[in-house]
Design an enzyme around this catalytic site. Structure first.
Site, mmCIF file in Angstrom:
data_model
loop_
_atom_site.group_PDB
_atom_site.id
_atom_site.type_symbol
_atom_site.label_atom_id
_atom_site.label_comp_id
_atom_site.label_asym_id
_atom_site.label_seq_id
_atom_site.Cartn_x
_atom_site.Cartn_y
_atom_site.Cartn_z
ATOM 1 C CG ASP A 128 -28.805 -73.512 -47.518
ATOM 2 O OD1 ASP A 128 -28.569 -74.558 -48.142
ATOM 3 O OD2 ASP A 128 -28.415 -73.319 -46.353
ATOM 4 C CE LYS B 229 -26.242 -80.931 -43.755
ATOM 5 N NZ LYS B 229 -25.920 -81.424 -42.411
#
Lengths: 539, 493
Positions: B237, B275
């Site tokens: 991830d 993000k």
């Protein structure tokens, strides 16, 4: 464990990956087993006879793996999603693939194996074929005409006009000309902004003729109707439970509902003799039969207006369904995504309206809606779960984090849906154009002696071509479908993909067409079937 | 009412179970913030949200770009000619331009050492949806994934809730800065096997959430060889890849595997723009797998979390603007570095240390010296003091399944400079006050801490699974539970 043979599994997905030497080796190994079994007699014969060649094969496999040339690093071939054509599909016997499947191959999840395999449904094959070679009057007149995708392009001019008149920097807001991305880029409520829910409630009420009001707090927004239905299924049923679904039904349900939830769909067959109307007797029968097999039924999944037939559930029928659901203590999911795509004179009655007027047990009723059909914005991915059950809403709200609507898109839709004048004009015009296209298309088919089921809503008609099929069976139907696709170059959805119990029915979506395309479509149908039948002359 | 009585049996286990994980302190903190959010003028005593990893530091750059490129949103007069094609686009492959732009962006974030294939870009509803999709594709109900702890609190939900997949934590220790070691992986793997748990893979976050550190080449190589040896999957991830603001640089698993003899079919990457670009509202998550079957399967599943075509188009235009992207990435890491520095320096001054980090939108704060005793219970108590009295929503290590109590994740990017000052002041005041009160107890607790650390070495596998039932259970963290007040609370009340 790598020597186990999962016989129950369909090895199809791995056919693509099977390397030639492996397959040959597999056959060789099979040839070894039998003689060895006779050599190693006695009780252990079968075990040893199988184990030894298997072990040998395992090491051979290891050897091959270690010594195979490395894959090229850049741009590996893109995986294909489905076979280009039903007729060309490889049907390898499971036997020859046993070994290649179970040895050496990285194991993905078994649900992934069932999903990753090429789509065998003609519904998806046809869609892919049409999107690879799309018809265009000017630039690709020999391309495939898409009648398989229920998409409404009749009123795009209205939406475009609205955009040009109303939007400046719509996605970033227009307050005092100040640009502000804070309200859209950051985390938003996963189940949708209150503004969009309010606008949505108003819109839904509007398209349903104002007969029912929707409460924004009972709404959960999702990225399209597809995740809305899946989310509901996750909330209402456990793996192995089932829903009753009247047939013919939307081919996508098999994917949307069953893929990941592990929920089963039990067909409740409707027939052409009653224009595919649902009957409680059929529901009851399917319910009892399924229960006998030990499967727990958690609800009924309805589409109203029905996809693919386009007929409506009457008020009385809705009452009867609710009674049935109460009696059996099951849920009702009512997919009303075509509620605003009415062209007939019949009145559409929402499940919500019936609940409003009677003292039914609301907790078991859940409505699905979306903007893909009625506002023809499928790309925007807006679906709605409207439920009366607090627990379902609470769970669904949490589940929407896996599939929420993009915030800039939400903001855009709030302004569009809140423009009452535009919405009114849109609904009116859309209905008029749907009526017009439906009438033209049905009349055209009638000229070819193809009858359509009586219908009032939707973006398609349900055409009876059973007199055009060579044998009255699914095989005959698929042959005709194949001919229409590859000779006639039109993609329609065969009834078997919709689990229709009678062969020869086809769903034809007419809202992707322009008026002048209709004669082209009719001519192509005529050409595709002219050699097989003299039926066209008999009219 | 008849229905209500039978309600629970009429809903699915998913709808009625607790695996959404929202009863953990991580989410409790959010609730506390929601009911009393800080505002510099309207609510200066409110709770400051430091539990949310959001990155709005460079929104001004994004706004400027959108203003200069009005046609990109397709919803303006300038972009109207594109509208029709975009609005009806519902193919689950995603717009070609979008896939190309994302692949290019991912390559760029990885320092252009790897080229990503646009045809392997699979869309999914945010990283949340991407991680879940990966689990759906790789594991069946009852199978498990190894997850190095401390790990992202949302994993308990994203990876497990609907998929039925289990998490087996791989405990990393503060003694080596929570590095993922082969030994720890082996230990967790073997213990799982002995308990008859079928391990299907390892999932890591790189840069690490919650540590804010990047994985070095060596660790990545050992992970890749571990999964290759065990024939299990590796999900990496990498949603914080572009938040790295100083050296060492970010290394994608895709880069490491290039010169390794490994099985590519085992490697899968999860990416997102939430993000790195600060766009969680856009809900863009990506599954990038080197395995054709997984790519195929994930693509079909992306129908359940498609990104709006309008948003795809907007992002495609934005991310293909090389000059903008370059400028954005440079500026973003500059601002993150500055903010990180201000915070960690400020804490250092009052004697609070953090794990040395150079990525992410958070750091990992060591509050062990402030614990009454080195237990999870004491950590929870301290956390309750911080949220209720200090009015900061930081996330306790227990919600990240950290095997050692006393660590907290602090998000630093989702606020303005003034709020940073307020937050720092509050922490300073709290720590100094606590120190005075606790001075005489310091020696005792030090000894206790050491004793605990020794015990911790013997932590068994069964205790690591406790989190399911106990740490996540509402009883433990419910505001109504009669947890005795710590001396710190008493000191302040």
């Amino acid at each position: 464990t790598h020597l186990s043979f999962p016989l129950g599994h369909d090895p199809a997905p791995l056919v693509v990956q099977t390397r030639k030497p492996v397959r040959a080796a597999a056959a060789a190994a099979m040839r070894l087993i039998v003689p060895l079994q006779s050599v190693v007699q006695g009780r252990g014969g079968l075990i040893f006879g199988s184990l030894i060649p298997c072990a040998l094969f395992y090491f051979l496999q290891l050897y091959l793996k270690r010594h195979r040339s490395p894959k090229p690093q850049s741009n590996p071939p893109s995986p294909t999603t489905s076979s280009p054509k039903l007729a060309e599909m490889t049907r390898t016997s499971s036997r020859s693939n046993l070994f290649s499947r179970s040895i050496g191959q990285v194991r993905i999840s078994s649900r992934a194996i069932s999903i990753a395999k090429p789509n065998e449904s003609p519904y998806y094959i046809g869609l892919d074929k049409a999107s690879e070679d799309p018809y265009d009057r000017l630039s690709n007149p020999d391309g495939v005409i898409q009648l398989g995708l229920s998409e409404n392009r009749l009123c795009f001019d209205l939406i475009e006009k609205w955009m040009s008149e109303n939007l400046g920097h719509s996605i970033t807001g227009r307050d005092n000309g100040e640009l502000n991305i804070n309200g859209i880029a950051t985390y938003q409520p996963f189940d949708g902004t209150m503004e969009l829910k309010l606008a949505m409630a108003g819109f839904m009420s509007h398209i349903m003729g104002g007969a029912v009001t929707f409460e924004p707090s009972q709404m959960v927004l999702t990225a399209g109707a597809t995740p809305a239905i899946e989310t509901l299924c996750f909330c209402l049923a456990d793996q192995g439970n089932a829903f009753l679904v009247p047939t013919p039904y939307y081919p996508g349900f098999d994917r949307d509902v069953k893929f990941r939830t592990g929920v089963e769909l039990i067909p409740v067959h409707c027939r052409s003799t009653d224009n595919f109307a649902l009957s409680i007797t059929a529901l009851d029968q399917a319910f009892n039969q399924t229960r006998k097999h030990g499967t727990k039924i958690r609800g009924i999944l309805l589409s109203n207006p029905a996809n693919p037939v386009g007929n409506l559930l009457s008020r009385e029928m809705l009452y009867a369904i609710l009674d049935f659901a109460r009696e059996k203590n099951i849920h009702v999911i009512s997919d009303e995504i075509f509620a605003g795509s009415m062209y007939g004179n019949e009145e559409f009655v929402s499940m919500a309206e019936v609940l409003d007027s009677e003292g039914f047990d609301k907790n078991r009723v859940h409505i699905v809606y979306g903007l893909s059909k009625d506002l023809s914005l499928p790309g925007f991915r807006v679906g709605v779960i409207y439920s009366f059950n607090e627990n379902v809403l609470a769970a669904a709200r949490k589940l929407t984090r896996f599939s929420s609507v993009s915030a800039p898109t939400q903001r855009l839709l709030v302004s569009m849906l809140s423009d009452a004048r535009f919405i009114e004009e849109y609904i009116k015009t859309n209905k008029r154009r749907l009526q017009n296209m439906h009438a033209l298309f049905v009349a055209g088919l009638k000229g070819l002696n193809i009858r359509c089921a009586d219908s009032s809503a939707g973006l398609y008609c349900w055409a009876d071509m059973s007199k055009l099929i060579s044998s009255y069976s699914e095989k005959g139907e698929l042959e005709l479908w194949d001919k229409l696709l590859n000779v006639g170059k039109i993609n329609v959805t065969p009834g078997s993909a919709c689990h229709c119990i009678e062969p020869g029915w086809f769903r034809c979506c007419f809202t992707t067409l322009a008026e002048e395309d209709i004669p082209v479509v009719l001519e192509r149908i005529r050409k595709a079937v002219e050699n097989t039948t003299d039926l066209l002359n008999s009219s | 009412m008849e229905f209500t009585r039978k309600n629970r049996q009429l809903l699915s286990r998913i709808a009625t179970n607790d695996r959404h994980g929202e009863n953990s302190p991580y989410f409790d903190g959010w609730k506390a913030y929601d009911s009393n959010p800080f505002h510099p003028i309207h609510n200066p005593d409110g709770v400051i949200q430091m539990g949310l990893a959001e990155n709005p530091l460079c929104f001004d750059l994004i706004e400027k770009w959108i203003r200069e490129n009005p046609d990109a949103s397709i919803c303006t007069a300038e972009g109207l000619d594109k509208f029709k094609d975009i609005a009806i686009y519902q193919d689950y492959h995603g717009l070609r331009e979008f896939r190309e732009a994302v692949a290019k962006f991912m390559g760029r974030v990885g320092g252009n050492r790897v080229t990503f294939d646009p045809n392997r870009i699979v869309m999914s509803g945010g990283a949340t949806g991407a991680n879940e999709t990966a689990m759906f594709c790789l594991a069946d109900p009852g199978d498990a994934f190894l997850v190095p702890s401390p790990y992202y609190a949302g994993f308990a939900r994203d990876l497990r809730w609907r998929t039925g997949v289990e998490i087996v934590p791989v405990h990393c220790k503060s003694s080596n800065n929570f590095r993922i070691t082969r030994a720890a992986l082996e230990e967790a793997y073997e213990k799982a096997q002995r308990s008859n748990i079928n391990i299907k893979g390892v999932i890591i976050t790189n840069p690490s959430n919650p540590l804010g550190t990047v994985l070095d080449k060596e660790t990545l190589r050992s992970l890749v060889s571990f999964v290759t040896d065990k024939k299990i999957h590796l999900v990496s991830d990498e949603i914080y890849a572009a938040t790295v603001f100083s050296s060492p640089r970010f290394i994608s698993v895709a880069e490491v595997m290039q010169d390794m003899d490994c099985n590519r079919d085992l490697i899968h990457i999860v990416y997102s723009l939430s993000k790195d670009m600060g766009f969680p509202g856009f809900r863009v998550g990506i599954v990038y797998s080197f395995n054709d079957d997984v790519t195929n399967c994930a693509r079909k599943m992306s129908s359940f979390g498609l990104v709006s075509s309008q948003t795809q188009f907007l992002l495609a235009s934005m991310l293909s603007d090389d000059e903008f992207v370059g400028n954005f990435l440079r500026e973003s890491s500059k601002r993150l570095a500055k903010r990180h520095h201000v915070f960690t320096k400020g804490l250092e001054e009052v004697g609070i240390s953090t794990i040395k980090s150079n990525a992410g939108l958070f750091f990992w704060m060591d509050m062990r010296p402030l614990l009454k005793e080195q237990t999870t219970k004491a950590e929870t108590e301290l956390w309750r003091v911080i949220i209720n009295k200090v009015k900061l929503n930081v996330s306790p290590g227990s919600s990240f399944l950290c095997s050692e109590p006393g660590w907290f994740r602090v998000c630093f990017a989702n606020m303005d400079d003034k709020t940073v000052e307020v937050a720092l002041d509050r922490i300073r005041e709290f720590v100094l006050q606590g120190k005075e009160e606790n001075n005489h107890e310091a020696d005792k607790s030090q000894a206790r801490a050491q004793r605990w650390r020794k015990q911790n070495l013997r932590l068994s596998f069964s205790s690591s699974r406790l989190y399911d039932e106990s740490l996540m259970s509402p009883h433990m963290i419910s505001p109504h539970s009669p947890i005795p007040h710590s001396p710190l609370v008493r000191a302040r009340t």
